[in-house]
Design a protein around this motif. Structure first.
Motif, PDB file in Angstrom:
ATOM      1  N   GLY A 193       0.817  -1.196   0.000  1.00 28.40           N
ATOM      2  CA  GLY A 193       0.000   0.000   0.000  1.00 28.40           C
ATOM      3  C   GLY A 193       0.852   1.248   0.000  1.00 28.40           C
ATOM      4  N   ASP A 194       0.249   2.375  -0.402  1.00 34.33           N
ATOM      5  CA  ASP A 194       0.994   3.631  -0.398  1.00 34.33           C
ATOM      6  C   ASP A 194       0.899   4.345   0.946  1.00 34.33           C
ATOM      7  OD1 ASP A 194      -1.636   4.339  -0.568  1.00 34.33           O
ATOM      8  OD2 ASP A 194      -1.397   5.712  -2.247  1.00 34.33           O
ATOM      9  N   VAL A 195      -0.017   3.892   1.818  1.00 36.59           N
ATOM     10  CA  VAL A 195      -0.098   4.371   3.198  1.00 36.59           C
ATOM     11  C   VAL A 195      -0.242   3.146   4.087  1.00 36.59           C
ATOM     12  CG1 VAL A 195      -1.389   5.739   4.886  1.00 36.59           C
ATOM     13  CG2 VAL A 195      -1.168   6.557   2.533  1.00 36.59           C
ATOM     14  N   VAL A 196       0.639   3.012   5.076  1.00 39.14           N
ATOM     15  CA  VAL A 196       0.602   1.855   5.969  1.00 39.14           C
ATOM     16  C   VAL A 196       0.609   2.340   7.418  1.00 39.14           C
ATOM     17  CG1 VAL A 196       1.747   0.327   4.324  1.00 39.14           C
ATOM     18  CG2 VAL A 196       3.125   1.634   5.952  1.00 39.14           C
ATOM     19  N   VAL A 236       6.581   9.690   7.999  1.00 40.79           N
ATOM     20  CA  VAL A 236       5.572   9.615   9.055  1.00 40.79           C
ATOM     21  C   VAL A 236       4.715  10.872   8.978  1.00 40.79           C
ATOM     22  CG1 VAL A 236       5.134   9.453  11.526  1.00 40.79           C
ATOM     23  CG2 VAL A 236       7.077   8.222  10.526  1.00 40.79           C
ATOM     24  N   ALA A 237       3.424  10.679   8.711  1.00 39.74           N
ATOM     25  CA  ALA A 237       2.535  11.809   8.464  1.00 39.74           C
ATOM     26  C   ALA A 237       1.630  12.131   9.638  1.00 39.74           C
ATOM     27  CB  ALA A 237       1.667  11.529   7.231  1.00 39.74           C
ATOM     28  N   ALA A 238       1.386  11.164  10.543  1.00 37.37           N
ATOM     29  CA  ALA A 238       0.426  11.390  11.616  1.00 37.37           C
ATOM     30  C   ALA A 238       0.471  10.211  12.580  1.00 37.37           C
ATOM     31  CB  ALA A 238      -0.987  11.555  11.046  1.00 37.37           C
ATOM     32  N   LEU A 239      -0.364  10.293  13.615  1.00 33.02           N
ATOM     33  CA  LEU A 239      -0.571   9.201  14.561  1.00 33.02           C
ATOM     34  C   LEU A 239      -2.076   9.012  14.706  1.00 33.02           C
ATOM     35  CD1 LEU A 239       1.275   7.448  16.616  1.00 33.02           C
ATOM     36  CD2 LEU A 239       0.217   8.896  18.362  1.00 33.02           C
ATOM     37  N   HIS A 285      -5.508   5.208  17.762  1.00 36.62           N
ATOM     38  CA  HIS A 285      -5.114   3.938  18.366  1.00 36.62           C
ATOM     39  C   HIS A 285      -3.600   3.826  18.544  1.00 36.62           C
ATOM     40  CE1 HIS A 285      -9.213   2.487  18.029  1.00 36.62           C
ATOM     41  NE2 HIS A 285      -9.217   2.831  16.751  1.00 36.62           N
ATOM     42  N   GLY A 286      -2.885   4.918  18.334  1.00 42.58           N
ATOM     43  CA  GLY A 286      -1.454   4.912  18.552  1.00 42.58           C
ATOM     44  C   GLY A 286      -0.648   4.285  17.433  1.00 42.58           C
ATOM     45  N   GLU A 287      -1.139   4.373  16.215  1.00 42.10           N
ATOM     46  CA  GLU A 287      -0.416   3.840  15.061  1.00 42.10           C
ATOM     47  C   GLU A 287       0.212   4.975  14.264  1.00 42.10           C
ATOM     48  OE1 GLU A 287      -3.695   0.370  14.054  1.00 42.10           O
ATOM     49  OE2 GLU A 287      -4.128   2.519  13.827  1.00 42.10           O
ATOM     50  N   TYR A 288       1.483   4.818  13.911  1.00 41.51           N
ATOM     51  CA  TYR A 288       2.110   5.772  13.006  1.00 41.51           C
ATOM     52  C   TYR A 288       1.530   5.583  11.612  1.00 41.51           C
ATOM     53  CZ  TYR A 288       5.627   6.343  16.676  1.00 41.51           C
ATOM     54  OH  TYR A 288       6.250   6.586  17.874  1.00 41.51           O
ATOM     55  N   VAL A 289       1.145   6.690  10.984  1.00 36.01           N
ATOM     56  CA  VAL A 289       0.666   6.665   9.609  1.00 36.01           C
ATOM     57  C   VAL A 289       1.860   6.999   8.723  1.00 36.01           C
ATOM     58  CG1 VAL A 289      -0.957   7.647   7.954  1.00 36.01           C
ATOM     59  CG2 VAL A 289      -1.602   7.440  10.380  1.00 36.01           C
ATOM     60  N   VAL A 290       2.279   6.050   7.898  1.00 33.99           N
ATOM     61  CA  VAL A 290       3.489   6.209   7.091  1.00 33.99           C
ATOM     62  C   VAL A 290       3.122   6.170   5.618  1.00 33.99           C
ATOM     63  CG1 VAL A 290       5.824   5.374   6.656  1.00 33.99           C
ATOM     64  CG2 VAL A 290       4.779   5.018   8.904  1.00 33.99           C
ATOM     65  N   THR A 291       3.484   7.219   4.905  1.00 28.58           N
ATOM     66  CA  THR A 291       3.292   7.235   3.459  1.00 28.58           C
ATOM     67  C   THR A 291       4.548   6.685   2.803  1.00 28.58           C
ATOM     68  OG1 THR A 291       4.109   9.511   3.271  1.00 28.58           O
ATOM     69  CG2 THR A 291       1.736   9.208   3.562  1.00 28.58           C
ATOM     70  N   VAL A 292       4.351   5.786   1.849  1.00 26.83           N
ATOM     71  CA  VAL A 292       5.489   5.110   1.215  1.00 26.83           C
ATOM     72  C   VAL A 292       5.283   5.100  -0.287  1.00 26.83           C
ATOM     73  CG1 VAL A 292       6.092   3.652   3.177  1.00 26.83           C
ATOM     74  CG2 VAL A 292       4.346   2.893   1.592  1.00 26.83           C
ATOM     75  N   ARG A 293       6.394   5.079  -1.017  1.00 27.86           N
ATOM     76  CA  ARG A 293       6.333   5.028  -2.470  1.00 27.86           C
ATOM     77  C   ARG A 293       7.398   4.067  -2.989  1.00 27.86           C
ATOM     78  NH1 ARG A 293       2.477   7.422  -1.397  1.00 27.86           N
ATOM     79  NH2 ARG A 293       1.589   9.333  -2.281  1.00 27.86           N
ATOM     80  N   ARG A 294       6.950   3.042  -3.699  1.00 26.16           N
ATOM     81  CA  ARG A 294       7.862   2.125  -4.377  1.00 26.16           C
ATOM     82  C   ARG A 294       8.946   1.596  -3.453  1.00 26.16           C
ATOM     83  NH1 ARG A 294       7.034   2.762  -9.866  1.00 26.16           N
ATOM     84  NH2 ARG A 294       5.893   4.639 -10.444  1.00 26.16           N
TER      85      ARG A 294
END
Length: 270
Positions: free
Chosen positions: A203-206, A246-249, A252-261
């Protein structure tokens, strides 16, 4: 973000820069009471605070009457930045830490600095929430075992992994839009037994989860705490090393990570 005067007024404390040796001795005692370090591992010596304060750096205390209840020490870094090395408060739940950060931000504005950096343990959910959600600062680099072995009551026996966090002074409080997190793949989360579970995902956001209370886990199940350290280094550290942001939290305490390729050790993000 609330201005420093308003934030301070809500706490009932007075925050000011420190200049005198007895004041620095109070800060030393306050930090000692929070971390209970061994003598070789004190967060900040009196001599360093004296040197910092008298060479244009940041040493401030929060006072309730004559009693010091919080303090922060930082030093100037590269590219018009302040590195906030240590901040602590002996009274929790009253917003003193928040007021200290607001004061620190105003100090940086007056002194022509653009960013404030600091490190925090990515496993400590409450600190992640304070930094990412309340302040709007964001992690920019994962630092494995950054401080080496730490001999204090909070960190002893655990590798000192940290994330370097950046707070932009001019637009602090103006958070970037948060990517949607509904149905996003979770790469790391707590299992029913409290141990970390790592999953393959694309996924592009995990999402990268944190333990509910790593400090309690360190006391009650050190092996599980060590497993969380290894898993966080593998997943969050791997994503950030490969260019993830890392874009946000989440709530539920999860790091929102945007990823590409990205592809990293057993999980893929396209």
């Amino acid at each position: 973000m609330t201005g420093h005067r308003e934030a301070t007024a809500r706490t009932g404390v007075v925050i000011r820069e420190l200049r005198e040796v007895p004041e620095f001795e109070q800060v030393y005692a306050l930090f000692d009471g929070i971390w209970h370090p061994e003598p070789r591992n004190v967060p900040m010596t009196v001599e360093l605070m004296i040197g910092f304060a008298h060479t244009g750096n940041y040493v401030a205390g929060a006072f309730e009457g004559e009693r010091l209840v919080g303090a922060s020490v930082g030093f100037r870094g590269r590219e018009r930045s302040l590195h906030s090395h240590v901040t602590g408060a002996v009274v929790t739940g009253r917003g003193i830490g928040y007021a200290l950060k607001a004061h620190q931000r105003e100090w940086c504005r007056k002194n022509g600095l653009d960013t404030i950096t600091w490190t925090f343990d990515p496993l400590v959910r409450r600190n992640a929430r304070f930094n990412l959600v309340k302040l709007g600062a964001l992690p920019e680099k994962y630092l494995p075992d950054y401080y080496g072995e730490m001999a204090d009551a909070i960190n002893e026996g655990d590798p000192s992994d940290r994330v370097l966090t950046v707070w932009r002074v001019r637009d602090a409080g103006n958070a970037s839009p948060t990517p949607g997190v509904a149905n996003r793949p979770v790469l790391l989360e707590a299992g029913d037994d409290g141990w970390p579970v790592v999953r393959k995902a694309e996924g592009d956001v995990v999402l990268v989860g944190t333990p509910p209370d790593i400090e309690r886990l360190r006391r009650e199940d050190p092996a599980a705490a060590r497993a969380w350290r290894a898993a966080m280094r593998e997943v969050l550290g791997g994503l950030m090393e490969a260019g993830g942001h890392v874009a946000a939290l989440t709530n539920h305490g999860e790091y929102v990570v945007t990823v590409r390729r990205l592809f990293h050790r057993g999980f893929a993000a396209l």
